[in-house]
Design an enzyme around this catalytic site. Structure first.
Site, short mmCIF file in Angstrom:
data_model
loop_
_atom_site.label_atom_id
_atom_site.label_comp_id
_atom_site.label_asym_id
_atom_site.label_seq_id
_atom_site.Cartn_x
_atom_site.Cartn_y
_atom_site.Cartn_z
N HIS A 158 3.26 -5.98 -5.73
CA HIS A 158 3.83 -5.97 -4.37
C HIS A 158 5.26 -5.41 -4.36
O HIS A 158 6.07 -5.79 -3.51
CB HIS A 158 3.84 -7.38 -3.76
CG HIS A 158 2.53 -8.09 -3.87
ND1 HIS A 158 1.55 -8.01 -2.92
CD2 HIS A 158 2.04 -8.89 -4.86
CE1 HIS A 158 0.51 -8.73 -3.30
NE2 HIS A 158 0.78 -9.26 -4.48
N SER A 279 21.30 19.88 -1.49
CA SER A 279 21.22 19.98 -0.04
C SER A 279 22.20 21.04 0.43
O SER A 279 23.27 21.21 -0.16
CB SER A 279 21.58 18.62 0.56
OG SER A 279 22.10 18.79 1.86
N LYS A 285 24.04 15.60 -2.89
CA LYS A 285 22.61 15.35 -3.02
C LYS A 285 21.97 15.98 -4.26
O LYS A 285 22.32 17.08 -4.66
CB LYS A 285 21.84 15.86 -1.78
CG LYS A 285 22.08 15.07 -0.52
CD LYS A 285 21.65 13.61 -0.59
CE LYS A 285 20.16 13.43 -0.56
NZ LYS A 285 19.59 13.72 0.77
N GLU A 292 8.24 15.24 -4.98
CA GLU A 292 7.80 15.10 -3.58
C GLU A 292 6.72 16.12 -3.22
O GLU A 292 5.76 15.81 -2.52
CB GLU A 292 9.00 15.26 -2.64
CG GLU A 292 9.94 14.06 -2.69
CD GLU A 292 11.24 14.30 -1.92
OE1 GLU A 292 11.79 13.33 -1.43
OE2 GLU A 292 11.70 15.46 -1.84
#
Ligand code: ARG
Length: 461
Positions: A158, A279, A285, A292
């Site tokens: 969980h 970025s 960043k 992804e």
């Protein structure tokens, strides 16, 4: 408009140009050129062997096809929509190469068994490549695991700290998943390893062909036994797409964890600069784009599986033009898979694990609560009661910002007099891992055993 030169005999008018374009598959099935030529050479040799073609005709045709093979490799073959698909393009090119005798190649054959043969041959090659990429991935997973047997971390359920585990054990869980993926690709390979050649349009042929001969020449393990099935079957592509979808799902889960663990909040790992991007506005960043994208591309692979299942579900036997739609999703899946597996392998190989951060996460949590409950059960307290006691201790610990191992013996004994000084060793996360001896558990010895077994398997491959 002129009628089609291959099948235009019974037509008065030619197709509209938009129909020609709509019907054509050459834009994508030219990817099968190499296998179309291999299939045609085997077919021509079989026709010669069975004396359906004369020796001279056979020699001329094979020589012409071999010439086309050379031109293909040199990038000198041009294809056109006018000839619809790769099969008719090659037949046309052969005609230009050797003249009208080229027309004899299509004896006892149809594009229906030809397209199926090409695709079976092509898939066998592609699946072998994918399996070898998977072997490289398995190798990296095992190497990383071997380096991290003693690296401790919290195992989660969980997404909550559950119990201490070895990071190697976590990695080896993926080893198991990717090994099963490899087996699924082996199954897909076996499904593709049968020859539809000789089924002709659907009913077989009146010519005395020798299907064993051509199947052997093409290194197929066997022949399709039913000519209708041979030209209609796309199960072997579904097997491949299913194996692909499951592999992508596994990669995607792994990527999801890499993305989380690479975040500021977790900080457990650092993705190598080579696999991250910046970025255009936020200078600080470092984004995990590769992970992804692998997670994102899982969707299109699932899509291809569903697309083909849906295409097939209402098709009457045998060949229908709908079946031409079997290719693009499969091609796209092959490209997606190859890129994802090889990039993921390299990203994992260069991933930096922050062992201290991983281990630190175990210092003030309650992931050793089960150890204490087991300890009390071992001392004779029924496990359900032990669970209650430890639950109360955890409640007290949370309220007082004290993990179990930082409580004094007197404090602990107030909750349960059975607790004695030996409890502190039990609460140590390293001991928690070391003491696990059940088969397949996170215990160091078990993990070492699993890693050694994996290494042996990989050497055998
Ligand atoms: N381009 C077709 C395909 O990929 C080849 C088979 C065509 N057969 C036919 N009867 N139209 O499915």
């Amino acid at each position: 408009m002129a009628t089609n030169q291959m099948w235009g005999g019974r037509f008065e008018k030619g197709n509209r140009s938009d129909v020609v374009a709509f019907n054509a598959s050459i834009a994508f099935d030219q990817r099968l050129a190499k296998h179309d030529l291999i299939g045609s050479i085997a077919h021509a040799k079989m026709l010669t062997h069975t004396k359906i073609l004369s020796k001279l005709e056979g020699t001329q045709i094979v020589a012409g096809l071999e010439k086309l093979q050379q031109k293909l490799m040199a990038g000198e073959l041009g294809f056109s929509d006018t000839f619809e698909d790769i099969h008719m393009n090659i037949e046309h090119l052969l005609q230009q190469e050797i003249g009208d005798v080229a027309g004899k190649l299509h004896t006892a054959r149809s594009r229906n068994d030809q397209t199926a043969t090409d695709m079976h041959l092509f898939m066998k090659d592609e699946i072998v490549t994918i399996m070898s990429l998977l072997d490289e991935l398995l190798e990296v997973v095992v190497t990383k695991a071997d380096m991290n047997i003693k690296t401790l971390m919290a195992g989660y359920t969980h997404l909550q700290h559950a119990q201490p585990i070895s990071y190697a054990h976590y990695l080896m869980a993926y080893y198991e998943m990717f090994s099963r993926d490899r087996e699924r690709f082996q199954t897909a390979y076996n499904s593709a390893n049968q020859s539809p050649l000789g089924a002709a349009a659907l009913a077989g042929t009146t010519f005395p062909i020798d299907r064993e001969y051509s199947a052997q020449m093409l290194h197929f393990a066997k022949n399709y036994q039913n000519s209708i099935d041979a030209v209609s079957d796309r199960d072997y592509l579904l097997d491949f797409l299913h194996a692909s979808a499951t592999l992508m799902m596994h990669l995607s889960r792994f990527c999801e964890e890499i993305i989380q663990w690479n975040s500021y909040e977790f900080g457990y790992i650092e993705i190598s600069d080579e696999f991250a991007t910046g970025s255009s506005i936020m200078p600080q960043k470092k984004n995990p784009d590769v992970a992804e994208l692998i997670r994102g591309k899982t969707g299109r692979v699932y899509g291809s599986l569903f697309s083909l299942l849906t295409t097939l579900k209402g098709l009457p036997l045998a060949y229908d033009k709908d079946l031409q739609e079997d290719k693009e999703g499969v091609f796209d899946t092959i490209d997606t898979l190859k890129a994802c597996v090889s990039l993921f392998t390299d990203m994992l190989a260069t991933l930096q694990v922050k062992a201290d951060k991983l281990q630190d996460s175990l210092t003030d949590d309650f992931s050793n609560a089960t150890e204490l409950a087991d300890y009390l059960a071992d001392k004779g307290l029924p496990f359900r009661q032990a669970h209650q006691v430890v639950g109360k201790l955890v409640h007290y610990g949370i309220a007082n910002c004290a993990p179990l191992q930082e409580m004094s013996l007197t404090q602990l004994q107030e909750f349960e007099p059975l607790i004695t000084a030996d409890v502190y060793a039990i609460l140590d996360p390293e001991n928690a891992v070391a003491r696990r001896i059940s088969l397949g558990s996170t215990g160091f010895d078990q993990v070492k055993y699993q890693i050694n077994k994996a290494k042996e398997t990989l050497i055998e491959k």
